[in-house]
Write an enzyme that holds these catalytic residues in place. Sequence first.
Site, PDB file in Angstrom:
ATOM      1  CB  SER A 105      28.548 -43.645  28.573  1.00 31.25           C
ATOM      2  OG  SER A 105      28.442 -45.036  28.585  1.00 31.25           O
TER       3      SER A 105
ATOM      4  CG  ASP B 178      24.725 -44.930  22.757  1.00 25.02           C
ATOM      5  OD1 ASP B 178      23.814 -45.158  23.567  1.00 25.02           O
ATOM      6  OD2 ASP B 178      25.782 -44.380  23.093  1.00 25.02           O
TER       7      ASP B 178
ATOM      8  CG  HIS C  65      23.670 -44.239  27.069  1.00 23.65           C
ATOM      9  ND1 HIS C  65      24.480 -44.586  26.016  1.00 23.65           N
ATOM     10  CD2 HIS C  65      24.450 -44.323  28.178  1.00 23.65           C
ATOM     11  CE1 HIS C  65      25.693 -44.865  26.477  1.00 23.65           C
ATOM     12  NE2 HIS C  65      25.698 -44.714  27.786  1.00 23.65           N
TER      13      HIS C  65
END
Length: 731
Positions: free
Chosen positions: A526, A139, A200
């Site tokens: 996600s 990620d 994220h």
Amino acid sequence: MASPLRLLFLLTLTYALTFTHTLAAESNDLKTYIVYMGEVPKGGLFSASSVHTNMLQQVIGSSRASKSLLRSYTRSFNGFAARLTEDEKNQIAQMEGVVSVFQNEMKQLHTTRSWDFLGFPQDVKRSPLESDVIVAMLDTGAWPESDSFKDNGFGPPPAKWKGSCDSANFTCNNKLIGAKFYNTEGAENEEQSARDTEGHGTHTASTVAGRAVNNASLLGLANGTARGGVPSARISVYKICFPGGCASVDILAAFDDAIADGVDIISLSVGGSFAFDYFEDPIAIGAFHSMKNGILTSNSAGNSGPSPRSIVNLSPWSLSVAASSIDRKFLTPIVLGNNMTYQGPTINTFDGANYTIVSGASVPNTKKGFTSDDSRYCELDSLDPIAVKNKIVVCEDISGPDNAILANTSGVVIEGDLGYEDLAFAWPLPTTYLNSTDGNSVLKYLNSTTTPTASIMKSIEPVDKAAPTVVSFSSRGPNPITPDVLKPDLTAPGVDILAAWSLDTTVTGSEGDTRVVPYNIVSGTSMSCPHASGAAAYVKSFHPNWSPAAIKSALMTTATPMSPTKNTDAEFAYGSGQINPLKAADPGLVYDAGESDFVSFLCGQGYNATNLKIVTGDSSACTKANNATVWDLNYPSFALSAKQSGSLVRTFNRTVTNVGAAESTYQAKVVAPTGLVVKVEPSSLAFKTVGEKQSFVVTVTATIGSKALSGSLVWNDGVHDVTSPIVAFHS
Ligand SMILES: *[C@@H]1O[C@H](CO)[C@@H](O)[C@H](O)[C@H]1NC(C)=O
Ligand SMILES: *[C@@H]1O[C@H](CO)[C@@H](O)[C@H](O)[C@H]1NC(C)=O
Ligand SMILES: *[C@@H]1O[C@H](CO)[C@@H](O)[C@H](O)[C@H]1NC(C)=O
Ligand SMILES: *[C@@H]1O[C@H](CO)[C@@H](O)[C@H](O)[C@H]1NC(C)=O
Ligand SMILES: *[C@@H]1O[C@H](CO)[C@@H](O)[C@H](O)[C@H]1NC(C)=O
Ligand SMILES: *[C@@H]1O[C@H](CO)[C@@H](O)[C@H](O)[C@H]1NC(C)=O
Ligand SMILES: *[C@@H]1O[C@H](CO)[C@@H](O)[C@H](O)[C@H]1NC(C)=O
Ligand SMILES: *[C@@H]1O[C@H](CO)[C@@H](O)[C@H](O)[C@H]1NC(C)=O
Ligand SMILES: *[C@@H]1O[C@H](CO)[C@@H](O)[C@H](O)[C@H]1NC(C)=O
Ligand SMILES: *[C@@H]1O[C@H](CO)[C@@H](O)[C@H](O)[C@H]1NC(C)=O
Ligand SMILES: *[C@@H]1O[C@H](CO)[C@@H](O)[C@H](O)[C@H]1NC(C)=O
């Protein structure tokens, strides 16, 4: 009418992360190619990287060779990445040992009520082995100082761990045990560190395995205990995503390392914007190697819904996760000067001050040549900054707030039926989002008075009684590559999820936003993928020896069936249904499969030796004996597609393994609508031991019309319901 900016915005906000910025300009037609050479040679000392350098020297000479070699893959598979001209690439493709050469591409990145909503409370039964489970996050890295990653009470990493903390400005601990970054393409202005500057990766990692943190909220919203699915498990981060996107060359490097590091589950919330065939897809290839090594890869299904066939990351050896809602939504009220109140879905952390309100259409920036046809959408620079200063502006487009804040407005009402009603976005300034009915009432009010005023209030958090529903942006099936493997596999919470965030960015990352927060609320597949990864890690903590297919089967056959009335795309939206981690730890039976099963599947799909080898990396070959139809892949769901309407008969061979009580007898129960006739032979399976396998044949006769037919097969022993959807459709 929408401005062209709209699509861009939706993607940014749902964390498909459409990084628009492209790579540093390609010089002299040099491109980055991945030279894939299959398995690491066994036996004897092998210096793969010197082999790689030699190969390059033969083609481009020694002076350029060392500069051209960007990366060697040597740990879990063999290969390298290099900057080459097309001609050089073609020469290397002919060399001995080279399986394939493909060009590097950019993929995009595609809480905490969510676990409670899944019936998975904080005090759920835990395995003493949970702290031995290691989850790899491929990620944007992580924010190592987050409370979610504190290691108080954690012992040293389990003995199997072979990874390292290999990053500047990043301190690992006994919770966050590993960190690496891959920035092969040298994204500019990026710190050379696994530190998350985007948010994220911190969000996804804490959703999988963050420890419980009380009093976590986004400036008071979604206040509660934030926690991951497996709070005692370990996290290792592999930073593959930079502002330019997530490069295939780095994705493969991270798989190479994570597998060799000894992780148990790989979580990857990244994907292309459309599906690739398995042998062209670095994520499918990496996931195949992970499967061979006993590691399940959990993938996001993509944020390109609700169009049919929009699903990505669909290899049958990995888990494809759709996104659905939880029972909490966010609505932002606006109170007009006439005391009328309207509300719509946004996440607004600002307390409502009272301002004059104007329509964007009434305040065009004529000096810069804009008309009301531009300013009604609040296009960039189209608003007259003097006329909108300290005012709330009505914009008929989702991109309005990010443009309006640059004109110094104090708030925005997004107005129109724009199609983002089933999730809430955050904006850099007070914003609500009203449908055209309510929006029109606001516009009427503006016309009715010379002193229109309004206050946009802080968001409220009502219960969403319709949950769970699959959100519109979640990518849908049918599977565009292998229609008769049902995808997505299942769904998990991915709408308005609170989890940890990076302090190096703001709530929205938009210009003008100054809110730096340790927890943030975002949406996307996600966010659903790490819920499934956490559930997979939970199952693994009770059953350390289960194969990736067995864990996946446990998650799928115990998933809570969802409503085809509320989700009209039915299984193409939610697969087997919503994950139920608690039940998945005790599924009764599993549909197991290993490398040879997937090879037989690929052979049956018509793969030749060349493209088979690209996926498997070894010398597996197709023969008459291992040529299986798609319907015989031991998959925990059943799909059959037909090119034409009419009647069709399909036979599915399946084998289940008893993982429940030693002595148990399961009866088949079939649910089928008109048009679908399902026969199960035998319809009763008696087991004497744990680990025993029994086979059965499912014969489906489908009368296929325009509408997909959905049924199910349930094996029941009085304790477990082992449920598989059966879907027949016109492809
Ligand atoms: C480490 O990261 C922090 C946060 O991004 C940054 O402010 C700091 O400058 C970095 N330190 C170094 C030495 O790069
Ligand atoms: C909870 O967090 C808020 C804001 O972060 C803080 O002001 C408050 O003191 C905290 N409350 C408790 C009980 O820790
Ligand atoms: C969150 O809830 C806790 C417990 O109810 C409370 O003490 C705290 O002040 C709340 N925090 C915020 C920021 O609202
Ligand atoms: C906003 O201010 C106007 C005039 O200044 C006043 O009439 C109105 O009631 C106020 N609205 C709210 C919600 O405070
Ligand atoms: C709106 O409500 C406030 C408070 O209840 C009241 O003082 C005001 O007169 C009302 N305004 C209108 C236009 O009804
Ligand atoms: C907005 O306000 C800032 C700070 O006062 C100012 O620098 C900027 O020029 C303003 N923007 C516009 C478009 O007027
Ligand atoms: C617009 O939103 C309001 C409030 O949520 C709702 O009552 C109304 O039915 C909606 N209208 C349409 C056309 O969707
Ligand atoms: C408000 O007034 C403008 C300008 O006269 C007009 O174009 C618009 O249609 C009116 N809007 C409504 C909802 O009445
Ligand atoms: C194998 O299949 C691929 C694509 O399906 C094709 O491009 C290639 O030419 C085939 N190779 C052989 C040896 O048939
Ligand atoms: C496998 O089966 C397919 C479809 O029946 C056939 O086209 C193919 O030639 C077979 N391959 C081998 C190696 O037997
Ligand atoms: C599937 O099952 C049928 C009936 O038992 C059997 O004849 C057939 O060989 C099986 N096919 C495979 C691929 O195992």
